[in-house]
Design a protein around this motif. Structure first.
Motif, PDB file in Angstrom:
ATOM      1  N   GLY A  13      11.120  -2.313 -21.631  1.00 55.78           N
ATOM      2  CA  GLY A  13       9.752  -2.170 -21.422  1.00 55.78           C
ATOM      3  C   GLY A  13       9.257  -3.159 -22.180  1.00 55.78           C
ATOM      4  O   GLY A  13       7.993  -3.222 -22.698  1.00 55.78           O
ATOM      5  N   PHE A  15       6.944  -5.757 -22.577  1.00 59.80           N
ATOM      6  CA  PHE A  15       5.743  -6.698 -22.388  1.00 59.80           C
ATOM      7  C   PHE A  15       4.837  -6.507 -23.588  1.00 59.80           C
ATOM      8  O   PHE A  15       4.218  -5.610 -23.952  1.00 59.80           O
ATOM      9  N   THR A  17       2.109  -7.294 -26.420  1.00 57.82           N
ATOM     10  CA  THR A  17       0.683  -7.136 -26.478  1.00 57.82           C
ATOM     11  C   THR A  17       0.159  -8.650 -26.960  1.00 57.82           C
ATOM     12  O   THR A  17       0.586  -9.162 -27.783  1.00 57.82           O
ATOM     13  N   GLU A  41       4.231   0.942 -36.671  1.00 55.19           N
ATOM     14  CA  GLU A  41       4.244   0.358 -35.319  1.00 55.19           C
ATOM     15  C   GLU A  41       5.772   0.649 -34.987  1.00 55.19           C
ATOM     16  O   GLU A  41       6.802  -0.097 -35.335  1.00 55.19           O
ATOM     17  N   THR A  43       7.545   0.496 -32.142  1.00 56.66           N
ATOM     18  CA  THR A  43       8.400  -0.499 -31.378  1.00 56.66           C
ATOM     19  C   THR A  43       7.516  -1.623 -31.468  1.00 56.66           C
ATOM     20  O   THR A  43       6.870  -2.138 -30.386  1.00 56.66           O
ATOM     21  N   ASP A  66      11.575  -1.988 -34.449  1.00 56.86           N
ATOM     22  CA  ASP A  66      12.161  -2.309 -33.288  1.00 56.86           C
ATOM     23  C   ASP A  66      13.379  -2.373 -32.952  1.00 56.86           C
ATOM     24  O   ASP A  66      14.387  -2.560 -33.860  1.00 56.86           O
ATOM     25  N   ASP A  94      16.202   2.385 -33.742  1.00 52.05           N
ATOM     26  CA  ASP A  94      16.054   2.793 -32.155  1.00 52.05           C
ATOM     27  C   ASP A  94      15.268   4.218 -32.316  1.00 52.05           C
ATOM     28  O   ASP A  94      15.596   4.990 -33.011  1.00 52.05           O
ATOM     29  N   PHE A  95      14.127   3.968 -31.757  1.00 54.11           N
ATOM     30  CA  PHE A  95      13.260   5.164 -31.688  1.00 54.11           C
ATOM     31  C   PHE A  95      13.760   6.440 -31.535  1.00 54.11           C
ATOM     32  O   PHE A  95      13.748   7.556 -32.153  1.00 54.11           O
ATOM     33  N   ASN A 116       2.233  -0.104 -28.365  1.00 53.47           N
ATOM     34  CA  ASN A 116       2.408  -0.040 -27.259  1.00 53.47           C
ATOM     35  C   ASN A 116       3.800   0.255 -26.483  1.00 53.47           C
ATOM     36  O   ASN A 116       4.646  -0.943 -26.630  1.00 53.47           O
ATOM     37  N   ASN A 132      18.445   3.360 -22.409  1.00 54.60           N
ATOM     38  CA  ASN A 132      17.620   3.556 -23.553  1.00 54.60           C
ATOM     39  C   ASN A 132      16.569   4.490 -23.457  1.00 54.60           C
ATOM     40  O   ASN A 132      15.419   4.387 -22.630  1.00 54.60           O
TER      41      ASN A 132
END
Ligand SMILES: C[S@@+](CC[C@H](N)C(=O)[O-])C[C@H]1O[C@@H](n2cnc3c(N)ncnc32)[C@H](O)[C@@H]1O
Length: 297
Positions: A13, A15, A17, A41, A43, A66, A94-95, A116, A132
């Motif tokens: 994902g 993209f 910001t 934050e 990720t 991240d 890793d979240f 985000n 993931n």
């Protein structure tokens, strides 16, 4: 761009910001009275929200994570030139591998979680054959049948936001994340069903075409938490500059209602329709039963 890279961007994902939007969001949060001791934050990517937080909340501890090692190295290099960097912590994580309740307990309250999270659904992830994804992913506790009929498809960002709100529940924290408006609405329904301690929430529409060059209905979703508060109505604003709500959504009997004020005015009609529907359902059931008896006979 090579197919392998496109697959990786989609799976994670990825993209980022734009800096300007991250700065506008951070300023908006500060002007709304949010005053955190720690900003996380989860990720952080290339760090737009990390930089915006450093500029806007100079006294807060800032934590960025991240999964992508290159991003972590990039941000770590950039912050070497910052004077007061003692309170900035950047790490690869890793979240889905973290115990978020435990993780949040290690930081100073009140906590603001910003960001985000990845834009991909569980269904798209399985088409990509990606890994993931959380292992235990039935966040809404759907039954086997619902899971089979596709109701259990979820956005990764939805899972991320619910996990974080679940871990923040009971504290005086806040969460502000860019996500699809449909994700924000689904999260709200889940918060109500889990009775998470939300005191206030709002959706601020964001022009995704302008900022990300994609046509999605994106928004900044803000949830403020307070022990023993359970408020699940959510005010929607046209953008970050508008003070006038365009709508107030809410949850009634487990269902999302698009306009709670209009619902209050007209709910007697809904109750009548509901009674009538129940009557028709019962009638159909008894007719079916009779048909069964007749066939058996
Ligand atoms: C939509 S981007 C946003 C990046 C950054 N938050 C921003 O606003 O610019 C999503 C980020 O999530 C990261 N990510 C994806 N899966 C992750 C995971 N399992 N754990 C931690 N980070 C992850 C990606 O590497 C990517 O940087």
């Amino acid at each position: 761009m090579k197919n392998k890279n496109i697959k990786k961007i989609k799976e994670f994902g990825d993209f980022q910001t734009p800096r300007l939007l991250a700065r506008q969001i951070a300023l908006f949060l500060r002007n709304s009275g949010i005053d955190p001791s720690t900003i996380i934050e989860p990720t952080c990517g290339t760090g737009s929200f990390i930089h915006a937080s450093i500029e806007t909340f100079p006294k807060a501890d800032i934590v960025g994570m991240d999964i992508n090692k290159d991003y972590i190295e990039l941000i770590s290099e950039k912050i070497t030139s910052i004077k007061h960097k003692k309170h900035i912590f950047i790490k690869q994580a890793d979240f889905f591998a973290l115990d978020w309740k435990k993780e949040l307990n290690t930081y100073k309250d009140p906590i603001l979680i910003i960001g985000n999270p990845p834009w991909i659904t569980s269904a798209e992830m399985s088409i990509l054959n990606g890994s993931n994804i959380p292992i235990k992913s039935n966040i809404h506790r759907y039954s086997g049948l619902e899971a089979k009929t596709g109701r259990s498809i979820f956005y990764i960002s939805e899972w991320v936001i619910i996990t974080l709100l679940n871990s923040l529940s009971g504290s005086n924290g806040a969460l502000a994340m860019f996500c699809k408006t449909s994700v924000a609405r689904r999260v709200l329904v889940c918060c109500e069903s889990k009775k998470l301690m939300i005191s206030k929430s709002s959706i601020h529409l964001i022009d995704s075409k302008r900022h990300f060059n994609v046509s999605v209905n994106g928004c900044l979703f803000i949830c403020q938490l307070k022990p023993n508060s359970q408020s699940y109505s959510c005010t929607i604003f046209q953008n970050l500059n508008s003070d006038h709500p365009i709508q107030e959504i809410g949850i009634i009997d487990g269902n999302l209602v698009a306009n709670i004020h209009l619902y209050e005015k007209w709910k007697h009609l809904h109750i009548q329709v509901f009674r009538y529907k129940k009557y028709v359902d019962n009638l159909l059931m008894s007719l079916l039963d009779r048909k069964k008896c007749y066939n058996n006979w």
